[in-house]
Design a protein around this motif. Structure first.
Motif, PDB file in Angstrom:
ATOM      1  N   ASP A 156       5.983  11.223  -0.915  1.00  0.00           N
ATOM      2  CA  ASP A 156       7.294  11.355  -1.555  1.00  0.00           C
ATOM      3  C   ASP A 156       8.231  10.302  -0.969  1.00  0.00           C
ATOM      4  O   ASP A 156       7.861   9.533  -0.089  1.00  0.00           O
ATOM      5  N   GLN A 157       9.466  10.234  -1.459  1.00  0.00           N
ATOM      6  CA  GLN A 157      10.397   9.174  -1.056  1.00  0.00           C
ATOM      7  C   GLN A 157      10.726   9.231   0.434  1.00  0.00           C
ATOM      8  O   GLN A 157      10.829   8.198   1.087  1.00  0.00           O
ATOM      9  N   GLN A 158      10.872  10.434   0.981  1.00  0.00           N
ATOM     10  CA  GLN A 158      11.207  10.566   2.409  1.00  0.00           C
ATOM     11  C   GLN A 158      10.063  10.042   3.286  1.00  0.00           C
ATOM     12  O   GLN A 158      10.301   9.331   4.267  1.00  0.00           O
ATOM     13  N   GLU A 159       8.829  10.409   2.964  1.00  0.00           N
ATOM     14  CA  GLU A 159       7.685   9.922   3.735  1.00  0.00           C
ATOM     15  C   GLU A 159       7.553   8.405   3.608  1.00  0.00           C
ATOM     16  O   GLU A 159       7.257   7.716   4.594  1.00  0.00           O
ATOM     17  N   PHE A 160       7.810   7.890   2.398  1.00  0.00           N
ATOM     18  CA  PHE A 160       7.757   6.449   2.183  1.00  0.00           C
ATOM     19  C   PHE A 160       8.781   5.739   3.054  1.00  0.00           C
ATOM     20  O   PHE A 160       8.476   4.750   3.718  1.00  0.00           O
ATOM     21  N   ASP A 161      10.029   6.269   3.058  1.00  0.00           N
ATOM     22  CA  ASP A 161      11.088   5.644   3.863  1.00  0.00           C
ATOM     23  C   ASP A 161      10.764   5.694   5.355  1.00  0.00           C
ATOM     24  O   ASP A 161      11.030   4.737   6.086  1.00  0.00           O
ATOM     25  N   ALA A 162      10.176   6.796   5.815  1.00  0.00           N
ATOM     26  CA  ALA A 162       9.831   6.945   7.238  1.00  0.00           C
ATOM     27  C   ALA A 162       8.734   5.923   7.617  1.00  0.00           C
ATOM     28  O   ALA A 162       8.835   5.249   8.655  1.00  0.00           O
ATOM     29  N   GLN A 163       7.710   5.804   6.779  1.00  0.00           N
ATOM     30  CA  GLN A 163       6.651   4.850   7.071  1.00  0.00           C
ATOM     31  C   GLN A 163       7.144   3.406   6.976  1.00  0.00           C
ATOM     32  O   GLN A 163       6.743   2.555   7.770  1.00  0.00           O
ATOM     33  N   LYS A 164       8.040   3.160   6.031  1.00  0.00           N
ATOM     34  CA  LYS A 164       8.599   1.823   5.874  1.00  0.00           C
ATOM     35  C   LYS A 164       9.435   1.443   7.096  1.00  0.00           C
ATOM     36  O   LYS A 164       9.321   0.326   7.613  1.00  0.00           O
ATOM     37  N   LYS A 217       0.833  -1.202   0.000  1.00  0.00           N
ATOM     38  CA  LYS A 217       0.000   0.000   0.000  1.00  0.00           C
ATOM     39  C   LYS A 217       0.866   1.251   0.000  1.00  0.00           C
ATOM     40  O   LYS A 217       0.576   2.217  -0.715  1.00  0.00           O
ATOM     41  N   LEU A 218       1.917   1.243   0.795  1.00  0.00           N
ATOM     42  CA  LEU A 218       2.826   2.400   0.826  1.00  0.00           C
ATOM     43  C   LEU A 218       3.491   2.597  -0.528  1.00  0.00           C
ATOM     44  O   LEU A 218       3.632   3.733  -1.008  1.00  0.00           O
ATOM     45  N   ALA A 219       3.914   1.505  -1.165  1.00  0.00           N
ATOM     46  CA  ALA A 219       4.546   1.615  -2.483  1.00  0.00           C
ATOM     47  C   ALA A 219       3.556   2.152  -3.505  1.00  0.00           C
ATOM     48  O   ALA A 219       3.922   2.980  -4.365  1.00  0.00           O
ATOM     49  N   ALA A 220       2.307   1.730  -3.423  1.00  0.00           N
ATOM     50  CA  ALA A 220       1.294   2.239  -4.352  1.00  0.00           C
ATOM     51  C   ALA A 220       1.058   3.726  -4.121  1.00  0.00           C
ATOM     52  O   ALA A 220       0.914   4.498  -5.080  1.00  0.00           O
ATOM     53  N   LEU A 221       1.045   4.161  -2.870  1.00  0.00           N
ATOM     54  CA  LEU A 221       0.898   5.585  -2.573  1.00  0.00           C
ATOM     55  C   LEU A 221       2.096   6.381  -3.067  1.00  0.00           C
ATOM     56  O   LEU A 221       1.942   7.494  -3.581  1.00  0.00           O
ATOM     57  N   ARG A 222       3.290   5.813  -2.929  1.00  0.00           N
ATOM     58  CA  ARG A 222       4.492   6.491  -3.431  1.00  0.00           C
ATOM     59  C   ARG A 222       4.453   6.579  -4.957  1.00  0.00           C
ATOM     60  O   ARG A 222       4.738   7.639  -5.532  1.00  0.00           O
ATOM     61  N   ASP A 223       4.070   5.501  -5.605  1.00  0.00           N
ATOM     62  CA  ASP A 223       4.023   5.482  -7.066  1.00  0.00           C
ATOM     63  C   ASP A 223       2.963   6.423  -7.622  1.00  0.00           C
ATOM     64  O   ASP A 223       3.138   6.987  -8.705  1.00  0.00           O
TER      65      ASP A 223
END
Length: 132
Positions: free
Chosen positions: A119-127, A108-114
């Motif tokens: 953005d990449q920073q928010e994706f990395d923080a959530q991951k 789900k996070l990857a789909a939101l990033r795509d």
């Protein structure tokens, strides 16, 4: 004194009458519930049926069962199907939200990033939060 006058046959008749009374109450409940859940009856028709059943209970229930007994079965089947569909939807929803765990959340996070929501920073923080 009362116990000596109350024989075996009288106990049987008491149980029989109690059972018949219980069946009568259950039948009244079923007829009233069918009247209230009938979407094909308007308010005036519902009032007239209820008035007739209250005014002449035995005749009213008997006439209702003859006139609308088939509708009672249809309503019961429709209600059972609706309850079954609601239960199946709930089970699917509960299984879908519980299934997958961390992998599903990462997807789900990857789909939101795509899609550009994250953005990449928010994706990395959530991951990192998910993996911790």
């Amino acid at each position: 004194m009362l116990a000596s006058d109350f024989g075996t046959g009288q106990v049987f008749w008491s149980f029989l009458w109690f059972t018949m009374f219980f069946i009568w109450i259950w039948l009244l409940i079923m007829v009233f519930s069918d009247i209230f859940r009938s979407h094909d009856l308007n308010g005036v028709s519902k009032f007239l049926w209820i008035f007739f059943i209250i005014l002449l209970p035995y005749l009213g229930v008997f006439v209702y069962l003859i006139a609308r007994g088939h509708k009672m079965g249809e309503h019961a089947i429709a209600d059972a199907k609706a309850r079954d569909e609601a239960a199946q939807a709930y089970i699917r929803q509960a299984a879908g939200s519980a299934g997958g765990g961390t992998a599903a959340e990462l997807e789900k996070l990857a789909a939101l990033r795509d899609s550009g929501v994250l953005d990449q920073q928010e994706f990395d923080a959530q991951k990192a939060k998910l993996l911790a």
